[in-house]
Design a protein around this motif. Sequence first.
Motif, short mmCIF file in Angstrom:
data_model
loop_
_atom_site.label_atom_id
_atom_site.label_comp_id
_atom_site.label_asym_id
_atom_site.label_seq_id
_atom_site.Cartn_x
_atom_site.Cartn_y
_atom_site.Cartn_z
N GLY A 132 -14.51 -6.02 2.19
CA GLY A 132 -15.91 -6.29 2.47
C GLY A 132 -16.61 -6.62 1.17
N TYR A 133 -17.94 -6.64 1.20
CA TYR A 133 -18.71 -6.98 0.01
C TYR A 133 -19.94 -6.10 -0.09
N VAL A 134 -20.24 -5.63 -1.28
CA VAL A 134 -21.51 -4.96 -1.57
C VAL A 134 -22.46 -6.02 -2.09
N ILE A 135 -23.63 -6.10 -1.50
CA ILE A 135 -24.58 -7.16 -1.82
C ILE A 135 -25.94 -6.57 -2.17
N GLY A 136 -26.58 -7.13 -3.20
CA GLY A 136 -27.91 -6.71 -3.58
C GLY A 136 -28.73 -7.89 -4.06
N ASP A 137 -30.07 -7.72 -4.05
CA ASP A 137 -30.96 -8.79 -4.51
C ASP A 137 -31.26 -8.64 -6.00
N ALA A 138 -32.14 -9.52 -6.49
CA ALA A 138 -32.45 -9.53 -7.92
C ALA A 138 -33.08 -8.22 -8.37
N LEU B 117 -18.28 -9.62 -10.51
CA LEU B 117 -19.58 -9.91 -9.92
C LEU B 117 -19.68 -11.40 -9.58
N VAL B 118 -20.29 -11.69 -8.42
CA VAL B 118 -20.54 -13.06 -7.97
C VAL B 118 -22.04 -13.21 -7.74
N LYS B 119 -22.59 -14.36 -8.13
CA LYS B 119 -24.03 -14.61 -8.02
C LYS B 119 -24.30 -15.87 -7.22
N GLY B 120 -25.37 -15.82 -6.42
CA GLY B 120 -25.83 -17.00 -5.69
C GLY B 120 -27.34 -17.01 -5.66
N ASP B 121 -27.94 -18.17 -5.87
CA ASP B 121 -29.41 -18.24 -5.86
C ASP B 121 -29.99 -17.95 -4.48
N ALA C 214 -27.16 -18.11 1.33
CA ALA C 214 -26.18 -19.10 1.78
C ALA C 214 -25.24 -19.49 0.65
N GLU C 215 -25.79 -19.65 -0.54
CA GLU C 215 -24.94 -20.00 -1.68
C GLU C 215 -23.99 -18.86 -2.01
N LEU C 216 -24.49 -17.64 -1.98
CA LEU C 216 -23.63 -16.48 -2.24
C LEU C 216 -22.51 -16.41 -1.20
N ALA C 217 -22.86 -16.59 0.06
CA ALA C 217 -21.85 -16.55 1.12
C ALA C 217 -20.80 -17.63 0.91
N GLY C 218 -21.22 -18.81 0.48
CA GLY C 218 -20.27 -19.88 0.23
C GLY C 218 -19.30 -19.53 -0.87
N LYS C 219 -19.79 -18.91 -1.93
CA LYS C 219 -18.91 -18.52 -3.03
C LYS C 219 -17.95 -17.41 -2.62
N LEU C 220 -18.40 -16.55 -1.71
CA LEU C 220 -17.56 -15.44 -1.27
C LEU C 220 -16.59 -15.86 -0.16
N GLY C 221 -16.91 -16.98 0.50
CA GLY C 221 -16.08 -17.42 1.61
C GLY C 221 -16.37 -16.67 2.89
N ILE C 222 -17.62 -16.21 3.06
CA ILE C 222 -17.98 -15.48 4.27
C ILE C 222 -19.00 -16.31 5.05
N ALA D 14 -20.19 -7.76 -5.06
CA ALA D 14 -18.88 -7.30 -5.56
C ALA D 14 -18.00 -7.07 -4.35
N LYS D 15 -16.78 -7.58 -4.39
CA LYS D 15 -15.84 -7.39 -3.29
C LYS D 15 -15.31 -5.97 -3.31
N ILE D 16 -15.18 -5.36 -2.15
CA ILE D 16 -14.59 -4.03 -2.05
C ILE D 16 -13.34 -4.08 -1.18
N GLN D 17 -12.30 -3.40 -1.66
CA GLN D 17 -11.05 -3.26 -0.93
C GLN D 17 -10.73 -1.77 -0.83
N MET D 18 -9.60 -1.45 -0.24
CA MET D 18 -9.37 -0.03 0.02
C MET D 18 -8.54 0.63 -1.08
#
Length: 572
Positions: free
Chosen positions: A384-390, A417-421, A424-432, A489-493
């Motif tokens: 999964g992914y942990v996501i936060g705003d600016a 860490l992955v960033k998107g403005d 939608a851009e963040l989702a595209g970079k994450l592939g979700i 940030a991507k989270i795995q088990m």
Amino acid sequence: MSKPVHCDVLVIGSGVAGMAAALKAASRGLNVIVAEKEQYFGGTTAISAGWAWVPGNKQGLEQGDTREEAETYLRSLAPETFNTAGVRDFLDTVPEAISFFENETEVKFTYPEKAPDYKMDLPGAKLSGRAILPQDVDARVLGDKRLLMQPYMSSYTVFGYMPQVGPDINEFFHVNQSVKSFVYVAKKLLRTWADAARYRRPVLRSNGNALMTRMVKSADDLGVRLWNSSPALSLTRDDAGTITGAVLGGDHAASVEARLGVILAAGGFSGNKELRKQYFPHDPDGDDHFTPTVGHGGDAATLAISAGGHIDNSVFSVGSWAPVTVFKYLNGKERLFPHLRAIGLPGLIAVDRHGKRFGNEALSYHDFGGTMIEHNKDENKTFGYVIGDAKTMHKYGIGYAKPWPMPRGYFYKTGYLVKGDTLAELAGKLGIDAAGLEATVSGFNPAAERGEDPAFGRGSTLYNHFRGDMEHKPNPNLAPVGKGPFYAAKIQMGDLGTFAGIGVNERSEVTTEEGTAVPGLIAVGAAAVSVFGGGYPGYGSHIGPALVFGYRAGRDIAKLAADRGIVRGAGV
């Protein structure tokens, strides 16, 4: 190989369970060897927070915590796998064991004002009085041996300093928001850096590292032979089938003859791909789990099985789960960051590959990890992914990625860490799924603004609040995911150890599938099956039982020596 080495007790593993057994046995005059496979002493305990969940300690008794309440809580945690005899022995022994460590060794504990049980909504749960943690210590008490202690997990420190859960880490969360916090943190870091420059390592040890430093100091004082870089290659036995010792390799290669028995305390098996494939349902191919533990390669399990023992997986949960981010340092070496503390902070959410939330992010890491496994059971891989705003990134950071004013280039380069403005851009970079993520955030925000989470009840218990920002209103765990840029940030088990483990009886003796004891062989700590039936009651759910059953093993083996008339020290 040199001629055989003799002792009364051979302990395999130098984490809290093994050291507890060694200390009790040695305190009664027994000749003890502790053999550690790794270069450093302390095992996973030394990189942990160091808490011990031990209901019945003096603080709890003063606050009116009762045995009946502790039993009720433990039974509610895992009702179908409740271990009546094991819990009885655990609760019987807590006062005796903690008294021994505090009064007869260098181990000292502090008793926090608040340390809520992980399931505050269950009957019998308590806000405090059950979880305790070790007092800090100056590692110079060990002399040159201080450099043989397991270092902190670097990804889990703040520039070399290991914050403690509670008021200490709260100051770090507010370092960029309060002059008081900034001064507090600056003093901690300056002391850390100065000591590292002068002594090759910071000398003030906290958390589990403090506990293990204190235990190693006590063992050294008692004359325990501490052998690092000395893996146990095989067990030895006599014609009657009794375990008589082990063959060691490495720096102390020898056949060790232990006339009173061998204690397996070498951790669980979450680092063993083949055993994970067999016992971890989410990891059938052995490539969907990433453990930050130290030494949990299944050595104890392999040795026990070779002697006729077995793995007991009749528990509610086979592991103590902990979501982790897998990334690489700039030198290319793989690193893990366990998300144990901060997913429940306001402004953060966790989503799946479809952009949807799947649970209460302020649950314990174990319970959230279990939710994540269950949610992904019909998917390809668990993540999964942990996501936060600016605003959230600026204020708190996301796990290993530090908040303002720390530059973020390093975290991007390492893949943490992955960033998107935009979302939608963040989702595209994450592939979700972008539409799914946008819908999730728009649905989450209005209620979060009010301090509510109708979907999963985040922020609804005192334990949830303890994992949030207590100064944030109206709910310590909730804030909208607002303006970009957005970060993830991507989270795995991962895990903190296994709850499935070597099958043992009420005396911690290793047993066969049929329940017969393997004479001369004991297993304690994460090597053995969980006394809590796979439930995770609170802070220190591994260390508490490890202290207590390690102590019991040392006590029982000392009594055996006394019964045989061979103990040299005081009575048991």
